[in-house]
Write an enzyme that holds these catalytic residues in place. Structure first.
Site, PDB file in Angstrom:
ATOM      1  CG  ASN A 136      39.071  42.654  36.240  1.00 12.57           C
ATOM      2  OD1 ASN A 136      39.889  43.273  37.049  1.00 12.57           O
ATOM      3  ND2 ASN A 136      38.751  41.240  35.276  1.00 12.57           N
ATOM      4  CG  HIS A 138      41.042  41.717  39.618  1.00  9.14           C
ATOM      5  ND1 HIS A 138      41.389  42.144  38.763  1.00  9.14           N
ATOM      6  CD2 HIS A 138      42.245  41.824  40.478  1.00  9.14           C
ATOM      7  CE1 HIS A 138      43.273  41.336  38.519  1.00  9.14           C
ATOM      8  NE2 HIS A 138      43.713  41.984  40.200  1.00  9.14           N
ATOM      9  CD  GLU A 143      39.619  38.272  38.386  1.00  9.80           C
ATOM     10  OE1 GLU A 143      38.339  38.599  37.515  1.00  9.80           O
ATOM     11  OE2 GLU A 143      40.577  37.369  37.668  1.00  9.80           O
TER      12      GLU A 143
END
Length: 247
Positions: A136, A138, A143
């Site tokens: 994703n 990160h 995050e």
């Protein structure tokens, strides 16, 4: 970004270790930023081998890790301190007091975050930061949605991240829900960044990274703004980007 394309995970690991070893050899004093997880494991193995082959001391090296779980003591086999000792520190002559990770058992986590930032600053900053990337986007445990201006902080771990790390724990429930992580600004303040990307699971992330769009929805995108980034990506990680480039 300087992108180095390699065939596979092992070649990526060897190239990364060679680059790190060169920096360690060339510098009378050096501060490394280190990462954990599956991606850098063989890089550390190769770095240890190079040190032994060349009789290279690490006594002039200081290290700061990106992150540590909240609630796990250092001696817990799933702590990142334990990971680093098993995979690197116990195999080189680096003094333990020069190896730093956030203390996930600190009575005040906020104070620990401030203290960690101050330690990095007192060391003169990080000379080269080793990074991996999440599917994703990160980096560290930052995050999607983490402000680019963030410093070392406590983070609630995304379910996707906890599931990705569950293979190291007996069950998903055993994976900590919080961690202390260097912030994105902390990472960006490193003088040099070495990003390792391997495998099909990271192919979409690599393609997004190469799109040049910088957004907090994809934390690693900020690396496009850093003046000295080297990316080492294997064929599987580059597969989606390569397909799009040929469309």
């Amino acid at each position: 970004m300087n992108i180095i394309h390699v065939k596979n995970y092992e070649e990526m690991s060897q190239k990364a270790a060679a680059l790190l070893f060169e920096r360690i050899q060339q510098s009378p004093k050096i501060t490394l930023g280190l990462a954990t997880g599956g991606t850098p494991e063989n890089t550390y193995t190769a770095l240890i081998a190079k040190a032994k082959e060349n009789g290279q001391s690490f006594s002039h090296v200081q290290t700061f890790n990106l992150d540590e779980y909240v609630g796990l003591p250092a001696e817990d086999k799933n702590s990142y301190r334990h990971y680093m000792e098993q995979r690197l520190f116990d195999h080189i002559d680096i003094p333990k007091e020069k190896t730093h990770l956030p203390n996930g058992m600190a009575p005040s986590l906020e104070e620990e975050c401030r203290a960690y930032e101050n330690m990095i600053a007192d060391a003169g900053g990080i000379d080269i930061q080793l990074l991996g990337i999440g599917s994703n986007g990160h980096i560290g445990f930052n995050e999607p949605g983490t402000p680019f201006s963030s410093k070392t902080h406590v983070v609630e771990l995304a379910e996707e991240t906890r599931k990705a790390n569950a293979r190291y724990f007996p069950t998903l429930e055993d994976v900590p829900k919080q961690a202390i992580t260097m912030g994105i600004q902390t990472i960006m303040e490193a003088k040099e960044i070495l990003l390792l990307i391997s495998g099909k699971a990271k192919a979409e992330a690599f393609a997004k990274l190469c799109s040049d769009e910088v957004t907090e929805a994809f934390p690693a995108s900020i690396l496009n703004k850093h003046p000295n980034v080297t990316v080492i990506a294997d064929e599987e990680a580059a597969s989606v980007y390569t397909q799009k480039a040929h469309l």
